[in-house]
Scaffold this active site. Structure first.
Site, short mmCIF file in Angstrom:
data_model
loop_
_atom_site.label_atom_id
_atom_site.label_comp_id
_atom_site.label_asym_id
_atom_site.label_seq_id
_atom_site.Cartn_x
_atom_site.Cartn_y
_atom_site.Cartn_z
N CYS A 178 -13.55 44.02 -21.37
CA CYS A 178 -13.81 44.24 -19.82
C CYS A 178 -14.89 45.34 -19.97
O CYS A 178 -16.03 44.98 -20.04
CB CYS A 178 -12.31 44.80 -19.03
SG CYS A 178 -12.60 44.54 -17.24
N HIS A 228 -8.23 40.93 -20.37
CA HIS A 228 -7.41 41.81 -21.18
C HIS A 228 -6.40 41.29 -22.30
O HIS A 228 -5.35 41.12 -21.70
CB HIS A 228 -6.88 42.87 -20.12
CG HIS A 228 -7.63 43.60 -19.21
ND1 HIS A 228 -8.33 44.87 -19.85
CD2 HIS A 228 -8.51 43.28 -18.14
CE1 HIS A 228 -9.21 45.31 -18.90
NE2 HIS A 228 -9.23 44.60 -17.76
N GLU A 246 -4.86 43.22 -24.32
CA GLU A 246 -4.07 44.15 -24.47
C GLU A 246 -2.91 44.08 -23.57
O GLU A 246 -1.84 44.69 -23.52
CB GLU A 246 -4.64 45.70 -24.58
CG GLU A 246 -4.80 46.16 -23.35
CD GLU A 246 -6.14 45.74 -22.39
OE1 GLU A 246 -6.74 44.43 -22.98
OE2 GLU A 246 -6.79 46.10 -21.72
#
Lengths: 738, 222
Positions: free
Chosen positions: B86, B194, B196
């Site tokens: 990002c 993302h 994560e």
């Protein structure tokens, strides 16, 4: 030297009696700066002078309550050595004048309230109220306000790094000139690391941190305490400009500075800025505070003491450190690139003493300034209402079409356009986010989870502020029960019109009493909140709009979702099919959208039964029996059933009702205490419900792609899920870009 | 394996990356302060999501001048694994470690939602553990994630098999549906989604963890 004239007193929104009281406290005439200080501290916004008397009726104690009202935020114990700090705040007036910055700084303000307590914010929810998007006179403006408010919230929360995990949004004409922006924020802290806004320890330095002080927001608190007139548009400079990046730095720096152990007390500079933070911290600590304005970081030269004391520049904090340990604090703020300056000290004389250019410009006893604000028992009569009690005659031509219209109506339709602009996942705790009945946040530190719900219903509250308020609390708790959470604490935001009108004051009093009764019943003490009065423009007030946020505790695990997941499952109605009198149908979405009328009373609530339904639902959820669950609220049974069908896999239902009376009422009434679940174990679910003294029956099965409601062999509603979903999902965007 | 997660003052997904590496992946993770010109003893670097220095100017435009980025450039030049997520992707592009630019989303609004990513290449240390063509459900959350580059650059990225992920349902107007790319040496990847946030089934998807798993096995075999 400015002379204090009756005109000047009036422009500060102080009455003659209030002025006399000021003179009594000081033993002399106030200076201009002192008049300004009193005017903001004694404004409705800061002093709660019209509501304080009645707020005392709210239950505030409970076994998990660590901190009740009176601090920057309420605190409850969430176990494992951790606490949750939460509160709701409004930023209504600024959001009307400048929607983007008004809403953005509303988010900023409540976030500071949370991290002032030592808690890292982990979630935000918003309750929004706007005028109708298709309003003939105000539609264009309303659409612009919606766009501005939503992007303002997104701008601030996304950059700061707090997820916006849900909320609610309602459109009514009464908000044409008075949109409401209420922000509910929650943070988590270690129980033994909570910070309070108290100035203690004579000789301790008072330190100013964060943004420089500018001329923005002067008289924001007073603005929020008056009705809007044509001239209010000129108050745009009163709205502050937010800097979420700076706030993020302030958050990290404050939490890190707190860890040094050098901080004694801390308060954010919100409404009434430096004035409020100094005198409130002094008052709570029973001490005096002396500050030197020449030391206050300033954005421009030549600011007067009046302007510095009343500025509402954002992203500022005031803290009291332990004498001799200032350097530890400065070191942390320097690391984060922020101003931190000693501007004064704690004294033993109980006075707020303000110096500038070598002179004393204000000297006021802290305690009376902060706590002896006028308290009014304003007259209250019958709550204002201009709706008939009698139900009109009505019947439906086409129930499927009615359902489609309801699904595509502003209040009921999907709010995805709004919440997709919010980062609802940052910090990776969001187990259930926007669109769910309740948001669920895992707390990594404890291994448990928190559930949050936020509700309000101006239609119900207009028809009966007392009953409406109770229904709101009940629905909030029911939303938590749906996901298996136990409600433990609440916060409320009371948005009303001008309290000097007895019929408006009556709305406020009844709503508070209703909230108090329900919060007692559902064992959800109010740990803090906010009151926003004078929500009137050109003499037209908003409907009574209490908004309640409730926090619940639960085990961490996969969330019970709203939507049906598999065909062939039993669809059950927990809570049973209650009758609804026509008089109780007048506040429903059906009455609003299809009949375009408002009458009678809100739905009837049996709080004992409601509590048992919630307990039963929790037990069913915790036993893992609910594959999906969704409570019945706006739009009633048929709308809830449709919403359950809007999952990713296009699973609908075929259900059977047994109705002799009015079909629109049967399908669309909004009687509480009802929850739809889908389950592969209907008998076990029913048994649990019955053990709680709650009706629960299987009403149908889940099927692919269709929604059907059948009464005595006759098809009442039959629709393709894809068609219904399209109507529901894209409605808001279509209305905004009309 | 030890991951270093860079912390700019406005990073807000730093803890999320750290948590995913430690708790979901079971590897070591350290934070690296933006002011530091040394990365410490780390085996890979993650530039996390957020708003580095506020990003009121172009996203990442200031971050590229930070001391830590000089160290990251050197680390990457020496063949170290660098993952920009990002805002991290935006910074890598601004710093010249990856080609192209990230501009305002086509809809001009911030978008947070789950997207479906198609894995375009497994010839990378970030996707070696995935299947070619594998669809990953991973969230996006950005206002400026529209990937643009001139045609020659885009052609080159494709010819050199450096487009790692494409959107199945392009949410931001990115050219050629590009969601993630590699540098020529294939040791630096930037992606807008993302991973994560999709490393734990509790968060709705664990599809993203394959990116970190790939990095671990690439490191083990290096």
């Amino acid at each position: 030297m400015t002379t204090i004239t009756p005109d000047l007193i009036a422009t500060h929104q102080l009455t003659e009696q209030e002025y006399d009281k000021i003179v009594g406290i000081l033993g002399r005439e106030p200076s201009y700066t002192e008049l300004g200080i009193f005017s903001v501290m004694w404004s409705e916004h800061c002093s709660y002078k019209s509501s304080r008397l009645h707020l005392k009726k709210l239950p505030t104690r409970g076994k998990l309550v660590v901190q009740g009202p009176g601090e920057n935020a309420g605190i409850i114990d969430i176990g494992g050595g951790y606490v949750a700090a939460f509160k709701i705040e409004s930023h209504n007036h600024p959001s009307f004048i400048e929607p983007f910055q008004g809403a953005a700084t509303g988010v900023g303000g409540i976030l500071r309230d949370i991290f002032t307590m030592g808690a890292r914010p982990i979630a935000v929810m918003d309750a929004l109220r706007f005028g109708p998007l298709d309003d003939p006179g105000n539609g264009a403006r309303n659409r612009r306000i919606v766009e501005g408010v939503v992007s303002g919230i997104a701008h601030y929360g996304n950059c700061f790094g707090v997820p916006t995990v849900g909320g609610e949004c309602v459109f009514e004409s009464c908000y044409n000139g008075n949109p409401l922006v209420n922000v509910f924020a929650l943070g988590v802290a270690k129980k033994d690391e909570i910070f309070y806004a108290k100035a203690a320890g004579i000789g301790n330095p008072v330190i100013y941190v964060g943004a420089k002080t500018g001329k923005d927001g002067i008289h924001g608190a007073s603005m929020a305490s008056a009705e809007f007139t044509e001239e209010s548009k000129q108050k745009r400079p009163n709205v502050q400009v937010g800097d979420p990046f700076l706030e993020k730095l302030l958050l990290e720096a404050c939490l890190e500075a707190m860890h040094t152990g050098a901080i004694v007390g801390i308060q954010d500079m919100g409404a009434a800025g430096l004035t409020c933070s100094t005198c409130e911290m002094g008052s709570r600590g029973g001490t005096g505070i002396e500050i030197e304005l020449d030391l206050v970081p300033q954005r421009e030269t030549g600011m007067t003491s009046y302007e510095i004391m009343l500025s509402e520049s954002q992203e500022r904090m005031l803290l009291v450190a332990e004498n001799g340990r200032e350097e530890e604090v400065f070191h942390v703020f320097k690391k984060w690139g922020l101003d931190a300056v000693t501007v004064g000290q704690v004294t033993g004389d109980g006075l707020l003493r303000v110096r500038q250019h070598g002179e004393i410009v204000a000297e006021i006893p802290n305690q009376p300034l902060a706590d002896s604000a006028p308290l009014y028992d304003r007259p209250h009569t019958q709550p204002l209402r201009r709706a008939p009690m009698e139900a009109p005659e009505f019947e439906s031509q086409d129930l499927t079409r009615d359902l489609e219209m309801l699904l595509a109506s502003a209040d009921v339709c999907s709010k995805r356009w709004i919440w997709q602009q919010y980062d609802y996942q940052v910090r990776t705790n969001t187990v259930a986010g926007p669109g769910a009945d309740a948001a669920i946040l895992r707390v990594k530190e404890t291994g448990e989870s928190l559930a949050m719900s936020l509700d309000g219903n101006p239609r119900y509250c207009y028809l009966s502020p007392r009953e409406g308020a109770k229904l709101i609390v009940a629905e909030c708790c029911r939303n938590l029960a749906v996901v298996g959470a136990e409600p433990v604490g609440a916060t409320n935001n009371l948005n009303f019109g001008n309290p000097e009108r007895p019929e408006i004051m009556a709305q406020l009093v009844e709503a508070i009493e209703g909230i108090a009764e329900a919060c007692r019943h559902f064992e959800t003490p109010i740990t803090g909140g906010n009151v926003s009065l004078y929500n009137e423009t050109l003499g037209e007030g908003i409907w009574p709009t209490p908004v309640v946020g409730i926090v619940g505790l639960m085990k961490t695990g996969a969330a019970v979702v709203t939507h049906f997941r598999e065909p062939g499952r039993a669809v059950m109605l927990i809570g049973g099919t209650d009758e609804c009198e026509p008089v109780r149908f007048g506040g429903t979405q059906y009455a609003k959208v299809i009949l375009e009328q408002l009458w009678g009373l809100p739905p009837a609530l049996d709080m004992d039964y409601e509590k048992r339904v919630q307990a039963a639902m929790r037990a069913i959820a915790r036993a893992g029996l609910a594959e999906s669950a969704h409570d019945l609220s706006d739009g009633g049974f048929a709308v809830a059933l449709a919403e359950c069908s809007f999952g990713p896999d296009s699973v609908g239902a075929c259900v059977y009702v047994d109705e002799e009376g009015s079909l629109p009422i049967a399908l669309f009434h909004e009687g509480p205490s009802r929850i739809l679940i889908s389950t592969s174990e209907p008998r076990q679910a029913q048994q649990i419900a019955n053990e709680h003294g709650v009706d629960a029956m299987q009403i149908g099965v889940t099927i692919k792609d269709r929604l059907q409601i059948i009464n005595h062999g006759k098809v009442l509603i039959d629709g393709q899920i894809s068609t219904l979903k399209r109507a529901w999902e894209g409605a808001l965007e279509r209305m905004l870009h009309a | 394996m030890r991951f270093g997660v860079v912390v700019f003052p406005g990073s807000n997904c730093d803890h999320d990356a750290w948590y995913a590496v430690r708790e979901n992946l079971g590897q070591e993770a350290d934070f690296i302060w933006h002011d530091s010109d040394r990365l410490g003893n780390v085996d890979a670097v993650i530039l996390p999501g957020g708003f580095s220095y506020g990003d009121y100017l172009r996203c990442g435009a200031i971050a590229k001048f930070s001391p830590v980025m000089q160290a990251v450039k050197k680390f990457a030049g020496d063949g170290g694994l660098v993952l920009g997520i990002c805002n991290g992707f935006q910074i890598l592009v601004e710093a010249g470690l990856l080609p192209g630019a990230l501009v305002r989303n086509a809809g001009l609004k911030f978008v947070c939602r789950e997207v479906r990513l198609r894995t375009e290449t497994t010839d990378s240390p970030f996707t070696a553990a995935a299947q070619k063509g594998q669809i990953l459900r991973v969230p996006i959350a950005h206002g400026e994630g529209c990937y643009v580059a001139d045609d020659r650059t885009l052609d080159e990225l494709e010819a050199e098999d450096r487009v790692v992920f494409r959107y199945e349902d392009n949410p931001n107007g990115s050219e050629r549906d590009i969601a993630g790319i590699l540098n020529r040496q294939r040791n630096v990847m930037g992606m807008m989604p993302h991973p994560e946030r999709a490393s734990d089934p509790l968060m709705g998807s664990a599809d993203g963890i394959v990116v970190f798993q790939s990095m671990v096995s690439a490191f083990a075999h290096a």
